[in-house]
Design a protein around this motif. Sequence first.
Motif, PDB file in Angstrom:
ATOM      1  N   ASN A   1       0.818  -1.219   0.000  1.00  0.00           N
ATOM      2  CA  ASN A   1       0.000   0.000   0.000  1.00  0.00           C
ATOM      3  C   ASN A   1       0.851   1.268   0.000  1.00  0.00           C
ATOM      4  OD1 ASN A   1       1.025  -0.168   2.535  1.00  0.00           O
ATOM      5  ND2 ASN A   1      -0.923   0.044   3.610  1.00  0.00           N
ATOM      6  N   GLY A   2       2.172   1.136  -0.126  1.00  0.00           N
ATOM      7  CA  GLY A   2       3.066   2.284  -0.175  1.00  0.00           C
ATOM      8  C   GLY A   2       3.611   2.714   1.167  1.00  0.00           C
ATOM      9  N   LEU A   3       3.239   2.023   2.240  1.00  0.00           N
ATOM     10  CA  LEU A   3       3.735   2.372   3.564  1.00  0.00           C
ATOM     11  C   LEU A   3       5.122   1.790   3.764  1.00  0.00           C
ATOM     12  CD1 LEU A   3       3.220   3.606   6.379  1.00  0.00           C
ATOM     13  CD2 LEU A   3       2.322   1.372   7.052  1.00  0.00           C
TER      14      LEU A   3
ATOM     15  N   SER B   1       7.712   5.911  10.052  1.00  0.00           N
ATOM     16  CA  SER B   1       6.743   5.411   9.072  1.00  0.00           C
ATOM     17  C   SER B   1       6.473   6.511   8.062  1.00  0.00           C
ATOM     18  CB  SER B   1       5.445   5.003   9.745  1.00  0.00           C
ATOM     19  OG  SER B   1       5.659   3.924  10.606  1.00  0.00           O
ATOM     20  N   GLU B   2       6.458   6.144   6.789  1.00  0.00           N
ATOM     21  CA  GLU B   2       6.196   7.128   5.742  1.00  0.00           C
ATOM     22  C   GLU B   2       5.379   6.508   4.625  1.00  0.00           C
ATOM     23  OE1 GLU B   2      10.126   8.424   4.913  1.00  0.00           O
ATOM     24  OE2 GLU B   2      10.758   6.490   4.178  1.00  0.00           O
ATOM     25  N   THR B   3       4.565   7.337   3.986  1.00  0.00           N
ATOM     26  CA  THR B   3       3.731   6.868   2.887  1.00  0.00           C
ATOM     27  C   THR B   3       4.393   7.228   1.562  1.00  0.00           C
ATOM     28  OG1 THR B   3       2.462   8.893   2.834  1.00  0.00           O
ATOM     29  CG2 THR B   3       1.632   7.140   4.241  1.00  0.00           C
TER      30      THR B   3
ATOM     31  N   ASP C   1       3.157   8.988  -0.741  1.00  0.00           N
ATOM     32  CA  ASP C   1       2.720  10.314  -1.216  1.00  0.00           C
ATOM     33  C   ASP C   1       3.786  11.357  -1.007  1.00  0.00           C
ATOM     34  OD1 ASP C   1       0.591   8.654  -1.139  1.00  0.00           O
ATOM     35  OD2 ASP C   1      -0.843  10.213  -0.664  1.00  0.00           O
TER      36      ASP C   1
END
Length: 57
Positions: A34-36, A53-55, A57
């Motif tokens: 999910n891009g995490l 933690s980073e997404t 986006d």
Amino acid sequence: MSIGTTIYLQVNARIDSNNSRYLPAETSKSLGPNGLGTTQFYDRHGQLEKEISETAD
């Protein structure tokens, strides 16, 4: 990368703040479908020092 694939990366040393030597420490990163992205930094005694933690986006 396939749908539903999680990637795990791990290293067992890091460079000190003076960029002069390697210190024994463990860093692990997981990249979820999910891009995490989660990065965990452990000290030389195995204690968690920091978690980021980073997404995507």
